[in-house]
Write a protein that holds these residues in place. Sequence first.
Motif, PDB file in Angstrom:
ATOM      1  N   ARG A 105     146.204  10.407 143.129  1.00  0.00           N
ATOM      2  CA  ARG A 105     145.296   9.909 144.017  1.00  0.00           C
ATOM      3  C   ARG A 105     144.491  10.922 144.858  1.00  0.00           C
ATOM      4  NH1 ARG A 105     145.360   6.108 141.341  1.00  0.00           N
ATOM      5  NH2 ARG A 105     146.665   4.358 141.508  1.00  0.00           N
ATOM      6  N   VAL A 106     143.317  10.728 145.215  1.00  0.00           N
ATOM      7  CA  VAL A 106     142.343  11.588 145.856  1.00  0.00           C
ATOM      8  C   VAL A 106     142.924  12.283 147.215  1.00  0.00           C
ATOM      9  CG1 VAL A 106     139.975  11.897 146.907  1.00  0.00           C
ATOM     10  CG2 VAL A 106     140.322  10.669 144.714  1.00  0.00           C
ATOM     11  N   PRO A 107     143.649  11.149 148.055  1.00  0.00           N
ATOM     12  CA  PRO A 107     144.229  12.005 149.223  1.00  0.00           C
ATOM     13  C   PRO A 107     145.276  12.748 149.299  1.00  0.00           C
ATOM     14  CG  PRO A 107     143.777   9.271 149.420  1.00  0.00           C
ATOM     15  CD  PRO A 107     143.699   9.673 147.774  1.00  0.00           C
TER      16      PRO A 107
ATOM     17  N   ILE B 273     145.338  14.953 146.686  1.00  0.00           N
ATOM     18  CA  ILE B 273     144.708  16.204 146.012  1.00  0.00           C
ATOM     19  C   ILE B 273     144.066  16.704 147.414  1.00  0.00           C
ATOM     20  CG2 ILE B 273     142.956  17.151 144.860  1.00  0.00           C
ATOM     21  CD1 ILE B 273     143.100  14.952 142.634  1.00  0.00           C
ATOM     22  N   ASN B 274     143.277  16.083 148.334  1.00  0.00           N
ATOM     23  CA  ASN B 274     143.052  16.570 149.226  1.00  0.00           C
ATOM     24  C   ASN B 274     144.052  17.373 150.433  1.00  0.00           C
ATOM     25  OD1 ASN B 274     140.444  15.704 148.838  1.00  0.00           O
ATOM     26  ND2 ASN B 274     140.616  13.605 149.992  1.00  0.00           N
ATOM     27  N   ALA B 275     144.993  16.631 150.479  1.00  0.00           N
ATOM     28  CA  ALA B 275     146.187  17.374 151.351  1.00  0.00           C
ATOM     29  C   ALA B 275     146.833  18.484 150.840  1.00  0.00           C
ATOM     30  CB  ALA B 275     147.254  16.135 151.419  1.00  0.00           C
TER      31      ALA B 275
ATOM     32  N   GLU C 178     144.616  20.594 148.934  1.00  0.00           N
ATOM     33  CA  GLU C 178     143.673  21.580 148.990  1.00  0.00           C
ATOM     34  C   GLU C 178     143.595  22.134 150.695  1.00  0.00           C
ATOM     35  OE1 GLU C 178     138.854  21.525 148.691  1.00  0.00           O
ATOM     36  OE2 GLU C 178     139.842  19.763 148.485  1.00  0.00           O
ATOM     37  N   GLU C 179     144.002  21.185 151.598  1.00  0.00           N
ATOM     38  CA  GLU C 179     144.094  21.613 152.914  1.00  0.00           C
ATOM     39  C   GLU C 179     145.371  22.602 152.960  1.00  0.00           C
ATOM     40  OE1 GLU C 179     144.250  18.119 155.291  1.00  0.00           O
ATOM     41  OE2 GLU C 179     142.412  17.436 154.780  1.00  0.00           O
ATOM     42  N   ASP C 180     146.406  22.329 152.524  1.00  0.00           N
ATOM     43  CA  ASP C 180     147.575  23.272 152.601  1.00  0.00           C
ATOM     44  C   ASP C 180     147.322  24.390 151.896  1.00  0.00           C
ATOM     45  OD1 ASP C 180     149.062  21.422 153.945  1.00  0.00           O
ATOM     46  OD2 ASP C 180     150.233  20.735 151.781  1.00  0.00           O
TER      47      ASP C 180
ATOM     48  N   GLU D  44     144.261  26.152 151.596  1.00  0.00           N
ATOM     49  CA  GLU D  44     143.199  26.607 152.590  1.00  0.00           C
ATOM     50  C   GLU D  44     143.951  27.428 153.867  1.00  0.00           C
ATOM     51  OE1 GLU D  44     138.952  25.694 155.173  1.00  0.00           O
ATOM     52  OE2 GLU D  44     140.074  24.128 153.962  1.00  0.00           O
TER      53      GLU D  44
END
Length: 258
Positions: free
Chosen positions: A220-222, A224-226, A228-230, A232
Motif C-alpha cells: 500500500r502507498v501509505p 511506502i510513504n512511511a 520514505e519518511e523514515d 529521510e
Amino acid sequence: MGKIFEAMYGADGDSVETETEANKQHEVVEEAVENSVRRYPENLILPLGRTFDGNAKWRRDMRKVTINLMVQADPQEVGGKAVMFSGMSKNVGTSTVTAQVAKILAAEYSRHRVLVLDVREAGVSDAMTLDRAMMDGYSVDDVLSGCDSEGIFRMLVSSSDEQGRSAMISHQLREFIAKAREHFDWVLLDMPKQGSTPLADSLGRVVDGVAIVANTGVTRVPAINAVEEDMEQLGINLLGVILNFRKYPIPSWLLRFL
C-alpha cells in the motif's frame, strides 16, 4: 612455491644449515603456506544461482529500471557504486530483481565486475558467510583476492539480532563496502524485508542509494510513504520504488488502439 623451496633447502652454493637454522626456515615455510591458505576463505564466493528471466516485457522493464538506477546512482558511469535492494515484505521478488540488475550491470560496465551481498536473517544459513570470515581474521584484502576475474560474485552475509554483534558486523561491512567499491563496478546488497534487520539502517547510510521492491497488488502507498519518511530522517537516499508483479488489466494489443 619456488622461492619457498629455495628458502627451505638453500640455494646452490649455500653452506649447510645448522639444525636451529633449518627449524627456523621450516617455520617460515609453514607460516607462508598457512598465509597462502588463509589468504582466501574457502566456499565464500557462490554462483549467482538460478535467476528468473521472465517474459520479454519483464526483461525490458528491468532494463529500464537498471538504467534509471545507473543514471541516479552513477551519472558519470565511473562505477564503484553501491545500491541496496530491500523488499517491503517477504516474497516480493527482491532477490530476483537484484540478480537481474546485476546481470545487466555486468554487461554495461568495462570491468564487468559486480558483487552481490546476499544478506540473510540470523541463523538462516550454515554456509561460509562474509561476516564469519572476517570474524575469523580474514581481512578485506584477503576476501577480495578471490575476485580478480570478470563476472558476478555473490557472498552470503548473516545478520544478527544481538546488539553488540550486530554493531560489529555493521562496522566490518561498512569497511568492506568502502574497499569493494575500488574492486567492483557495482556492489549490490540484497536485503531481507524492511525492518527485519538493523543492518539496513546502518548500511543504508553508506551506500549510494536504496531501491525498495514492492508487490504492486499487495503493498500500500501509505506503507511506502512511511518508509520514505523514515529513510529521510536517517539520511538514507531513496532512489525509487520498483513495482514488481505488475499486471495490466487491459491487454497490450488493445492498448495500441487507445
